[in-house]
Motif scaffolding. Structure first.
Motif, PDB file in Angstrom:
ATOM      1  N   ARG A 185      22.961  96.522  30.868  1.00  0.00           N
ATOM      2  CA  ARG A 185      24.691  95.966  31.431  1.00  0.00           C
ATOM      3  C   ARG A 185      24.614  95.110  32.872  1.00  0.00           C
ATOM      4  O   ARG A 185      23.807  96.360  33.828  1.00  0.00           O
ATOM      5  CB  ARG A 185      25.802  96.428  30.692  1.00  0.00           C
ATOM      6  CG  ARG A 185      25.849  95.818  29.675  1.00  0.00           C
ATOM      7  CD  ARG A 185      27.810  96.637  29.858  1.00  0.00           C
ATOM      8  NE  ARG A 185      28.093  95.410  30.149  1.00  0.00           N
ATOM      9  CZ  ARG A 185      28.598  94.210  29.198  1.00  0.00           C
ATOM     10  NH1 ARG A 185      28.466  93.315  28.748  1.00  0.00           N
ATOM     11  NH2 ARG A 185      29.142  92.561  30.014  1.00  0.00           N
ATOM     12  N   LYS A 186      23.741  94.263  33.763  1.00  0.00           N
ATOM     13  CA  LYS A 186      23.908  94.052  34.571  1.00  0.00           C
ATOM     14  C   LYS A 186      25.298  93.763  35.802  1.00  0.00           C
ATOM     15  O   LYS A 186      25.676  92.449  34.804  1.00  0.00           O
ATOM     16  CB  LYS A 186      22.913  93.047  35.236  1.00  0.00           C
ATOM     17  CG  LYS A 186      22.452  92.861  36.615  1.00  0.00           C
ATOM     18  CD  LYS A 186      21.385  92.518  36.648  1.00  0.00           C
ATOM     19  CE  LYS A 186      21.333  92.115  38.087  1.00  0.00           C
ATOM     20  NZ  LYS A 186      19.841  90.886  38.399  1.00  0.00           N
ATOM     21  N   ASN A 187      25.427  94.256  36.315  1.00  0.00           N
ATOM     22  CA  ASN A 187      26.907  93.214  37.580  1.00  0.00           C
ATOM     23  C   ASN A 187      26.704  93.435  38.702  1.00  0.00           C
ATOM     24  O   ASN A 187      25.437  93.863  39.415  1.00  0.00           O
ATOM     25  CB  ASN A 187      28.115  93.967  36.848  1.00  0.00           C
ATOM     26  CG  ASN A 187      28.740  94.624  35.931  1.00  0.00           C
ATOM     27  OD1 ASN A 187      28.982  93.222  34.871  1.00  0.00           O
ATOM     28  ND2 ASN A 187      28.376  96.182  35.372  1.00  0.00           N
ATOM     29  N   GLU A 188      26.884  92.375  40.047  1.00  0.00           N
ATOM     30  CA  GLU A 188      26.760  92.640  41.202  1.00  0.00           C
ATOM     31  C   GLU A 188      27.857  92.156  41.851  1.00  0.00           C
ATOM     32  O   GLU A 188      28.730  91.037  41.834  1.00  0.00           O
ATOM     33  CB  GLU A 188      25.508  91.582  41.430  1.00  0.00           C
ATOM     34  CG  GLU A 188      24.108  92.042  41.035  1.00  0.00           C
ATOM     35  CD  GLU A 188      23.691  91.483  41.217  1.00  0.00           C
ATOM     36  OE1 GLU A 188      21.886  91.440  41.232  1.00  0.00           O
ATOM     37  OE2 GLU A 188      23.473  90.055  41.014  1.00  0.00           O
ATOM     38  N   VAL A 189      27.914  92.887  43.105  1.00  0.00           N
ATOM     39  CA  VAL A 189      29.220  91.648  43.918  1.00  0.00           C
ATOM     40  C   VAL A 189      27.960  91.536  44.955  1.00  0.00           C
ATOM     41  O   VAL A 189      26.878  92.604  45.302  1.00  0.00           O
ATOM     42  CB  VAL A 189      30.005  93.160  44.374  1.00  0.00           C
ATOM     43  CG1 VAL A 189      30.439  92.931  45.731  1.00  0.00           C
ATOM     44  CG2 VAL A 189      31.116  93.638  43.508  1.00  0.00           C
ATOM     45  N   ILE A 190      29.064  90.651  45.455  1.00  0.00           N
ATOM     46  CA  ILE A 190      27.690  89.573  47.116  1.00  0.00           C
ATOM     47  C   ILE A 190      28.698  89.247  47.943  1.00  0.00           C
ATOM     48  O   ILE A 190      29.881  89.424  47.750  1.00  0.00           O
ATOM     49  CB  ILE A 190      26.974  88.984  46.118  1.00  0.00           C
ATOM     50  CG1 ILE A 190      27.736  87.764  45.578  1.00  0.00           C
ATOM     51  CG2 ILE A 190      25.742  89.019  45.418  1.00  0.00           C
ATOM     52  CD1 ILE A 190      27.074  86.022  45.695  1.00  0.00           C
ATOM     53  N   VAL A 191      28.140  88.697  49.055  1.00  0.00           N
ATOM     54  CA  VAL A 191      28.516  88.726  50.039  1.00  0.00           C
ATOM     55  C   VAL A 191      27.927  88.273  51.367  1.00  0.00           C
ATOM     56  O   VAL A 191      27.046  88.304  51.120  1.00  0.00           O
ATOM     57  CB  VAL A 191      29.273  89.945  51.437  1.00  0.00           C
ATOM     58  CG1 VAL A 191      28.479  90.487  51.365  1.00  0.00           C
ATOM     59  CG2 VAL A 191      30.484  89.126  51.732  1.00  0.00           C
ATOM     60  N   GLU A 192      28.633  86.435  51.477  1.00  0.00           N
ATOM     61  CA  GLU A 192      27.885  85.925  51.819  1.00  0.00           C
ATOM     62  C   GLU A 192      28.065  86.435  53.044  1.00  0.00           C
ATOM     63  O   GLU A 192      28.704  86.717  53.718  1.00  0.00           O
ATOM     64  CB  GLU A 192      28.993  84.231  52.807  1.00  0.00           C
ATOM     65  CG  GLU A 192      29.215  83.897  51.076  1.00  0.00           C
ATOM     66  CD  GLU A 192      29.529  81.976  50.983  1.00  0.00           C
ATOM     67  OE1 GLU A 192      28.793  81.782  52.143  1.00  0.00           O
ATOM     68  OE2 GLU A 192      30.076  81.895  50.214  1.00  0.00           O
ATOM     69  N   LEU A 193      26.654  86.248  54.408  1.00  0.00           N
ATOM     70  CA  LEU A 193      26.344  86.657  55.591  1.00  0.00           C
ATOM     71  C   LEU A 193      26.797  85.553  56.153  1.00  0.00           C
ATOM     72  O   LEU A 193      26.612  84.315  56.164  1.00  0.00           O
ATOM     73  CB  LEU A 193      24.863  87.210  55.793  1.00  0.00           C
ATOM     74  CG  LEU A 193      24.054  88.328  54.830  1.00  0.00           C
ATOM     75  CD1 LEU A 193      22.926  88.465  55.273  1.00  0.00           C
ATOM     76  CD2 LEU A 193      25.310  89.001  54.504  1.00  0.00           C
ATOM     77  N   GLN A 194      26.877  86.414  58.201  1.00  0.00           N
ATOM     78  CA  GLN A 194      26.957  85.242  58.740  1.00  0.00           C
ATOM     79  C   GLN A 194      25.866  84.986  59.740  1.00  0.00           C
ATOM     80  O   GLN A 194      24.951  85.900  59.037  1.00  0.00           O
ATOM     81  CB  GLN A 194      28.010  85.013  59.931  1.00  0.00           C
ATOM     82  CG  GLN A 194      29.402  86.382  59.384  1.00  0.00           C
ATOM     83  CD  GLN A 194      29.940  86.890  61.118  1.00  0.00           C
ATOM     84  OE1 GLN A 194      28.920  87.137  62.283  1.00  0.00           O
ATOM     85  NE2 GLN A 194      30.816  88.040  60.383  1.00  0.00           N
TER      86      GLN A 194
END
Length: 203
Positions: A185-194
């Motif tokens: 199983r694969k999960n991710e948290v991502i965030v947009e960069l400046q």
């Protein structure tokens, strides 16, 4: 006793078949396209292409409620709940904005655009253009929940702060597996960069 062993054997065989089917389906599914710009110990920097999504905004910030309700609404659309009763291929991952009002999103297959997509029967569904973006991504296994997502969100923030990489407040959860898939199983948290991070994230 013999009947019990036969029943357990049948259940085990069915379980194995379902897991093999799930793993094979994941290999052939269309995914949100990106390239890896740079790898760090606990996260990586990626560039995503501009892409089209179907989306539904929900007035909740609880993962279980949002994922269940949002998935149900969007799955209804791609399984034929639209003006043409047309089935649309499933894609990966399922994306969720991590806000007070969560938005659940399915990637639209590349053969469609806003003009060729059938109109949804459900009025809550919207078509959403996501622009090209650079993000930081952290990965974790198992089944996701609010506690895990928050843990890895904070872990990602700490890692980015340590590297001096500036990020926005636009965080997303990405889920890659159906609920019945047990292994890998694969999960991710991502965030947009400046945008001012360009020199920091070169290969």
């Amino acid at each position: 006793m013999k009947i019990l062993f036969i029943s357990l054997g049948v259940l085990l065989l069915a379980f194995i078949v379902v897991q093999l089917y799930a793993m094979n389906a994941q290999r052939s599914i269309e995914t949100y396209p990106y390239v890896v710009n740079k790898k760090y110990v606990t996260f990586e920097i990626r560039s995503y292409e501009a892409s089209l999504f179907t989306s539904v905004k929900l007035s909740t910030k609880e993962f279980k409620e949002a994922s269940s309700k949002g998935f149900s609404i969007l799955a209804g659309y791609i399984f034929g709940g639209n003006e043409k009763n047309e089935k649309i291929s499933m894609t990966s991952p399922v994306a969720m904005s991590l806000e007070d009002s969560m938005t659940v999103m399915f990637l639209v297959p590349k053969k469609f655009n806003k003009e060729t997509l059938p109109q949804p029967s459900e009025s809550q569904i919207e078509f959403r253009n996501e622009p090209a973006k650079t993000v930081a991504a952290i990965t974790f296994g198992g089944w996701a929940n609010d506690t895990k997502i928050e843990k890895y969100k904070e872990k990602l923030k700490v890692a980015l702060d340590a590297e001096g990489i500036k990020y926005t407040n636009r965080f997303y959860y990405l889920g890659y597996n159906p609920p019945f898939e047990v292994f890998n199983r694969k999960n991710e948290v991502i965030v947009e960069l400046q945008s001012e991070n360009r020199d920091l994230i070169k290969k």
